[in-house]
Design an enzyme around this catalytic site. Structure first.
Site, short mmCIF file in Angstrom:
data_model
loop_
_atom_site.label_atom_id
_atom_site.label_comp_id
_atom_site.label_asym_id
_atom_site.label_seq_id
_atom_site.Cartn_x
_atom_site.Cartn_y
_atom_site.Cartn_z
N ASP A 16 0.86 -1.19 0.00
CA ASP A 16 0.00 0.00 0.00
C ASP A 16 0.90 1.24 0.00
OD1 ASP A 16 -1.71 2.11 0.60
OD2 ASP A 16 -2.92 0.91 1.98
N ASN A 30 -5.82 13.41 -10.99
CA ASN A 30 -6.52 13.87 -12.19
C ASN A 30 -6.14 15.34 -12.44
OD1 ASN A 30 -8.55 15.53 -10.63
ND2 ASN A 30 -9.03 13.49 -9.86
N VAL A 39 -5.66 5.05 -5.69
CA VAL A 39 -4.52 5.58 -4.94
C VAL A 39 -4.82 6.99 -4.44
CG1 VAL A 39 -2.06 6.15 -5.08
CG2 VAL A 39 -2.95 4.43 -6.56
N ASP A 40 -5.42 7.79 -5.29
CA ASP A 40 -5.72 9.18 -4.96
C ASP A 40 -6.58 9.26 -3.69
OD1 ASP A 40 -5.73 11.89 -5.36
OD2 ASP A 40 -7.01 11.88 -7.14
N GLY A 129 -5.56 1.75 -13.32
CA GLY A 129 -6.80 1.47 -12.61
C GLY A 129 -7.96 2.12 -13.34
N TYR A 131 -8.09 4.63 -15.12
CA TYR A 131 -7.76 5.13 -16.45
C TYR A 131 -7.51 4.02 -17.48
CZ TYR A 131 -7.63 10.02 -14.88
OH TYR A 131 -7.97 11.27 -14.41
N1 AR6 Z 1 -1.42 1.65 -2.99
C1 AR6 Z 1 -0.86 1.24 -4.15
N2 AR6 Z 1 -1.57 1.03 -5.28
C2 AR6 Z 1 -2.92 1.24 -5.23
C3 AR6 Z 1 -3.57 1.67 -4.06
C4 AR6 Z 1 -2.77 1.87 -2.89
N3 AR6 Z 1 -3.29 2.28 -1.74
N4 AR6 Z 1 -4.90 1.80 -4.34
C5 AR6 Z 1 -5.08 1.44 -5.65
N5 AR6 Z 1 -3.87 1.09 -6.19
P1 AR6 Z 1 -5.91 4.27 -9.93
P2 AR6 Z 1 -5.34 5.73 -12.44
C6 AR6 Z 1 -3.55 0.66 -7.57
O1 AR6 Z 1 -7.31 4.05 -10.36
O2 AR6 Z 1 -5.67 4.54 -13.26
C7 AR6 Z 1 -8.64 8.47 -9.42
O3 AR6 Z 1 -10.00 8.64 -9.22
C8 AR6 Z 1 -4.68 0.18 -8.45
O4 AR6 Z 1 -4.98 -1.17 -8.14
O5 AR6 Z 1 -5.66 4.70 -8.53
O6 AR6 Z 1 -4.11 6.54 -12.79
C9 AR6 Z 1 -7.90 9.77 -9.73
O7 AR6 Z 1 -8.51 10.86 -9.09
C10 AR6 Z 1 -4.05 0.33 -9.84
O8 AR6 Z 1 -3.17 -0.77 -10.10
O9 AR6 Z 1 -5.17 5.39 -10.87
C11 AR6 Z 1 -8.03 9.87 -11.22
O10 AR6 Z 1 -9.26 10.45 -11.60
C12 AR6 Z 1 -3.18 1.58 -9.70
O11 AR6 Z 1 -3.05 1.79 -8.28
C13 AR6 Z 1 -7.98 8.42 -11.67
O12 AR6 Z 1 -8.45 7.65 -10.57
C14 AR6 Z 1 -3.72 2.84 -10.35
O13 AR6 Z 1 -5.13 2.92 -10.22
C15 AR6 Z 1 -6.57 7.97 -11.98
O14 AR6 Z 1 -6.61 6.67 -12.49
#
Ligand code: AR6
Length: 184
Positions: A16, A30, A39-40, A129, A131
């Site tokens: 995490d 974003n 993650v955000d 994720g 995106y």
């Molecule tokens: N630690 C590490 N990795 C994580 C965690 C965590 N705590 N939580 C999720 N992941 P995403 P994106 C992984 O959707 O695709 C948001 O709403 C997850 O499983 O977080 O760049 C923003 O505000 C995946 O493998 O980021 C933007 O609008 C990876 O992190 C949008 O989502 C990325 O997933 C960005 O989308």
């Protein structure tokens, strides 16, 4: 998996990102820096309201953060002192500059960290994720971009960590790193 690239330890692990004890963690944000899911959401929840307040100031002063660029805030309650917010591309099939924008998100984050004298940082798997960027392809771009940066900027960082949320994503990054190292 751990390798040494030009004096920097590059580590891939499952975990995490909010729990990492590095100087800066990178957020998959974003363009409006509004916070969100994934993650955000986890970073804003764990770091507290100071991060959103600084994001609001950046939004008011410079309109947010364009795709492929990065901005920095403090880490609030996190162990990490800073959060680097970068914006990866939304996947639209791969013919709209997604590869280069993803590479640019990694490069911009590394450049900003270097400018601030940050020695250790942790990345999540940007864009894979919400995106929907295909993870094997994203992993290849991430590993190639980071390897290039570390090779051309030796000694800038003591450690760069990739913190992958699930086992399949970790495996994709491990395979990508092995391929990038094998190709010289
Ligand atoms: N630690 C590490 N990795 C994580 C965690 C965590 N705590 N939580 C999720 N992941 P995403 P994106 C992984 O959707 O695709 C948001 O709403 C997850 O499983 O977080 O760049 C923003 O505000 C995946 O493998 O980021 C933007 O609008 C990876 O992190 C949008 O989502 C990325 O997933 C960005 O989308």
């Amino acid at each position: 998996m751990e390798v040494n690239i030009a004096g920097t330890l590059l580590k891939l692990l499952q975990g995490d990102i909010v729990e990492q004890d590095v100087e800066a963690i990178v957020n998959a944000a974003n363009t409006g820096l509004w916070g969100g899911s994934g993650v955000d959401g986890a970073i804003h929840r764990a770091g507290g309201p100071a991060i959103a307040a600084e994001c609001r100031r950046i939004r008011e002063e410079q309109g947010g953060c364009p795709t492929g660029r990065a901005v920095i805030t403090s880490g609030g309650f996190l162990k990490a002192r800073y959060v680097i917010h970068t914006v990866g591309p939304i996947w639209h099939g791969g013919r709209q500059g997604e590869d280069e924008l993803l590479a640019s998100a990694y490069r911009s984050s590394l450049q900003l960290a270097r400018e601030r004298g940050i020695k250790s940082l942790a990345f999540p798997s940007i864009s894979t994720g919400a995106y929907r960027f295909p993870v094997e392809r994203a992993a290849g771009i991430a590993m190639a971009t980071v390897k290039d940066f570390l090779t051309t900027n030796p000694g800038t960082f003591s450690e760069v960590r990739f913190v992958l949320f699930s086992r399949p994503v970790l495996v994709a990054y491990e395979q990508a790193l092995a391929e990038v190292l094998a190709s010289g």
